[in-house]
Design a protein around this motif. Structure first.
Motif, short mmCIF file in Angstrom:
data_model
loop_
_atom_site.label_atom_id
_atom_site.label_comp_id
_atom_site.label_asym_id
_atom_site.label_seq_id
_atom_site.Cartn_x
_atom_site.Cartn_y
_atom_site.Cartn_z
N ALA A 179 -28.89 -2.40 -10.31
CA ALA A 179 -27.58 -1.86 -9.94
C ALA A 179 -26.95 -1.34 -11.22
CB ALA A 179 -26.71 -2.95 -9.31
N THR A 180 -27.11 -0.05 -11.46
CA THR A 180 -26.67 0.55 -12.71
C THR A 180 -25.16 0.79 -12.72
OG1 THR A 180 -26.94 2.81 -11.91
CG2 THR A 180 -28.89 1.75 -12.90
N TRP A 181 -24.68 1.21 -13.89
CA TRP A 181 -23.25 1.52 -14.02
C TRP A 181 -22.86 2.66 -13.08
CZ3 TRP A 181 -20.38 5.34 -17.32
CH2 TRP A 181 -19.01 5.06 -17.34
N GLU A 182 -23.67 3.71 -13.02
CA GLU A 182 -23.34 4.84 -12.15
C GLU A 182 -23.35 4.44 -10.67
OE1 GLU A 182 -25.76 6.89 -15.54
OE2 GLU A 182 -25.80 4.98 -14.47
N TYR A 183 -24.31 3.59 -10.30
CA TYR A 183 -24.37 3.12 -8.91
C TYR A 183 -23.08 2.41 -8.52
CZ TYR A 183 -25.80 0.11 -4.98
OH TYR A 183 -25.88 -0.54 -3.77
N SER A 184 -22.62 1.53 -9.39
CA SER A 184 -21.38 0.80 -9.09
C SER A 184 -20.20 1.77 -8.98
CB SER A 184 -21.10 -0.22 -10.20
OG SER A 184 -22.19 -1.12 -10.36
N CYS A 185 -20.08 2.66 -9.95
CA CYS A 185 -18.92 3.55 -9.98
C CYS A 185 -18.92 4.56 -8.84
CB CYS A 185 -18.88 4.28 -11.32
SG CYS A 185 -18.58 3.20 -12.74
N ARG A 186 -20.10 5.01 -8.44
CA ARG A 186 -20.16 6.01 -7.38
C ARG A 186 -19.95 5.40 -5.99
NH1 ARG A 186 -24.27 9.16 -10.43
NH2 ARG A 186 -23.06 10.91 -11.28
N ASN A 187 -20.00 4.08 -5.92
CA ASN A 187 -19.74 3.39 -4.66
C ASN A 187 -18.46 2.56 -4.75
OD1 ASN A 187 -22.25 3.86 -2.80
ND2 ASN A 187 -23.09 3.51 -4.84
N ALA A 188 -17.49 3.10 -5.50
CA ALA A 188 -16.21 2.42 -5.71
C ALA A 188 -15.45 2.29 -4.39
CB ALA A 188 -15.37 3.19 -6.72
N LEU A 189 -14.57 1.28 -4.36
CA LEU A 189 -13.69 1.06 -3.22
C LEU A 189 -12.27 1.49 -3.60
CD1 LEU A 189 -15.12 -2.42 -2.23
CD2 LEU A 189 -15.71 -0.20 -1.28
N THR A 190 -11.39 1.51 -2.64
CA THR A 190 -10.03 1.97 -2.90
C THR A 190 -9.19 0.84 -3.49
OG1 THR A 190 -9.18 1.35 -0.72
CG2 THR A 190 -10.19 3.55 -0.94
N TRP A 191 -8.12 1.21 -4.19
CA TRP A 191 -7.19 0.21 -4.70
C TRP A 191 -6.44 -0.46 -3.55
CZ3 TRP A 191 -7.96 -1.86 -9.06
CH2 TRP A 191 -8.49 -1.13 -10.13
N GLU A 192 -6.30 0.22 -2.44
CA GLU A 192 -5.67 -0.40 -1.27
C GLU A 192 -6.54 -1.54 -0.75
OE1 GLU A 192 -3.81 3.27 -2.11
OE2 GLU A 192 -5.96 2.91 -1.72
N PHE A 193 -7.86 -1.34 -0.78
CA PHE A 193 -8.76 -2.43 -0.38
C PHE A 193 -8.64 -3.60 -1.35
CE2 PHE A 193 -12.73 -4.73 -0.99
CZ PHE A 193 -12.92 -5.23 0.29
N PHE A 194 -8.55 -3.32 -2.64
CA PHE A 194 -8.40 -4.39 -3.63
C PHE A 194 -7.17 -5.25 -3.33
CE2 PHE A 194 -6.48 -5.74 -7.74
CZ PHE A 194 -7.41 -6.72 -8.07
N GLU A 195 -6.05 -4.60 -2.97
CA GLU A 195 -4.84 -5.35 -2.63
C GLU A 195 -5.08 -6.23 -1.40
OE1 GLU A 195 -2.02 -5.71 -4.25
OE2 GLU A 195 -2.83 -4.46 -5.87
N GLN A 196 -5.76 -5.68 -0.40
CA GLN A 196 -6.10 -6.45 0.79
C GLN A 196 -6.97 -7.65 0.42
OE1 GLN A 196 -8.45 -4.23 3.62
NE2 GLN A 196 -8.77 -6.00 4.96
N LEU A 197 -7.91 -7.43 -0.49
CA LEU A 197 -8.85 -8.46 -0.90
C LEU A 197 -8.14 -9.66 -1.52
CD1 LEU A 197 -11.94 -9.09 -1.37
CD2 LEU A 197 -11.67 -8.01 -3.61
N ILE A 198 -7.26 -9.41 -2.48
CA ILE A 198 -6.64 -10.51 -3.22
C ILE A 198 -5.43 -11.11 -2.51
CG2 ILE A 198 -7.50 -9.68 -5.44
CD1 ILE A 198 -4.67 -8.59 -5.99
N GLN A 199 -4.95 -10.47 -1.45
CA GLN A 199 -3.80 -11.00 -0.71
C GLN A 199 -4.21 -11.95 0.41
OE1 GLN A 199 -0.81 -10.72 -1.74
NE2 GLN A 199 -1.11 -9.09 -3.26
N GLN A 200 -5.51 -12.22 0.55
CA GLN A 200 -5.96 -13.14 1.59
C GLN A 200 -5.44 -14.55 1.31
OE1 GLN A 200 -10.15 -11.99 3.27
NE2 GLN A 200 -10.27 -11.80 1.05
N ASP A 201 -5.28 -15.31 2.37
CA ASP A 201 -4.71 -16.66 2.27
C ASP A 201 -5.82 -17.69 2.08
OD1 ASP A 201 -3.09 -18.87 2.31
OD2 ASP A 201 -2.84 -18.89 4.50
N ALA A 202 -6.30 -17.79 0.83
CA ALA A 202 -7.35 -18.76 0.49
C ALA A 202 -7.31 -19.00 -1.02
CB ALA A 202 -8.73 -18.24 0.91
N PRO A 203 -7.72 -20.19 -1.46
CA PRO A 203 -7.69 -20.50 -2.90
C PRO A 203 -8.47 -19.50 -3.76
CG PRO A 203 -7.98 -22.51 -1.65
CD PRO A 203 -8.08 -21.38 -0.66
#
Length: 343
Positions: free
Chosen positions: A211-235
């Motif tokens: 999983a190269t650097w370009e592979y990761s970057c070219r399959n990036a997710l949105t910042w809106e998803f990141f907010e959804q990810l960290i706002q979940q109700d779990a430790p």
């Protein structure tokens, strides 16, 4: 008699479930993205983590060990053994560790240090543990390498048969196009210890997925998803929200880094891409199969990975260089990873 039969049936089912799980060792330089990848493996029902081996990289080895212990504690999985490994590259001068995720690897926001952390680390060296665990479970262990490959290179030097005992190897590292993130032409994990990266990609003949650097970057997710990810109700989500809160790598306004210049804005949890490929191979939708080699010379190209799609190197061994992933499946694995510990 009926109760006895029911107990035997339950035991058989439990054994079948355990046998079906994929045994995984995680080799990590535990920064924030490593923490995310480890939690992804902890949340996966088909994964059994048999050990975590630590290596320098995102932080000094002492911080890396403590970071792994923190992640396991948050997820209430402290029973998984953690091993201290290499604190410096295989050869040459000590490379300075990155401050991409803060000086401690987890954003410099955690103040409650554990004074007994060293007592919780196994006394066995990580390299010896790798050899022992893989030898005891030949062709059963998937090794996921998320940092510089120093521990892996030392393992093959101590036991030349080590790679052929592995089931497969997943690496987050290297690059496909000479685009570097810490130097002009090299990706961080390979640049931190080019000799080890060279040895691993020359001598590990087991199925290898990159999983190269370009592979990761070219399959990036949105910042809106990141907010959804960290706002979940779990430790675990609360933990990730804290450690990313002051880290420039998780600031959507950052426009000066190389990732933005080459690929634009987006949320990228680098190490999680390699872990996702190990957990569910169907996450990867396209890859290139070819030999590769790591460059060891040059002021600009040292640590760069070259793809040999025209058979110039005449190598017999090819690797799978990942290029596209199913971002929806990947997103679901990320979401599940932060819903821990399970209630």
């Amino acid at each position: 008699m009926s109760a006895c039969r029911d107990l035997k049936t339950s035991l058989h089912r439990l054994k079948a479930i355990m046998a079906a799980k994929k045994q995984v060792i995680i080799d990590t330089d535990c920064g924030i993205d490593d923490a995310q990848a480890i939690m992804m493996a902890l949340a996966a029902p088909n994964i059994e983590i048999v050990g975590v081996t630590c290596v320098f990289g995102n932080a000094a080895i002492e911080h890396v060990c403590q970071n792994v212990l923190r992640v396991l504690a948050v997820c209430e999985r402290e029973g998984i053994p953690v091993f201290r490994g290499s604190g410096v590259p295989l050869v040459g001068a000590r490379n300075p560790v990155s401050d991409h995720f803060g000086t401690d690897g987890l954003g410099d926001v955690l103040k409650d240090k554990d004074p007994q952390w060293e007592e919780k680390i196994q006394s066995e060296h990580a390299v010896n543990a790798l050899i022992r665990l893989v030898t005891a479970n030949r062709k059963q262990v998937s090794l996921v390498a998320l940092g510089p490959l120093t521990n892996l290179a030392l393992a093959v030097r101590l036991d030349p048969s080590f790679p052929q005992k592995l089931k497969d190897l997943y690496i987050m590292g290297g690059n496909m196009e000479g685009k570097g993130n810490v130097t002009l032409c090299a990706e961080f994990n390979f640049a931190m210890d080019p000799e080890s990266a060279y040895i691993v990609l020359e001598e590990f003949l087991c199925p290898t997925y990159l999983a190269t650097w370009e592979y990761s970057c070219r399959n990036a997710l949105t910042w809106e998803f990141f907010e959804q990810l960290i706002q979940q109700d779990a430790p675990a989500a609360a933990f990730m929200k804290v450690i990313t809160s002051k880290c420039r790598a998780y600031c959507r306004e950052t426009t000066s880094n190389k990732r933005y210049v080459y690929f634009g804005s987006g949320y990228v949890s680098y190490d999680a891409y390699a872990m996702a490929a190990c957990i569910d191979g169907s996450v990867v939708t396209e890859s290139i199969t070819c030999p590769v080699r790591v460059e060891l010379q040059g002021s600009m190209c040292r640590g760069m990975m070259a793809l040999d799609q025209t058979n110039e190197l005449k190598k017999s061994h090819s690797v799978f260089v990942l290029t596209k992933c199913d971002v929806e499946k990947f997103s679901q694995l990320l979401l599940q990873s932060l819903r821990q510990p399970k209630k």
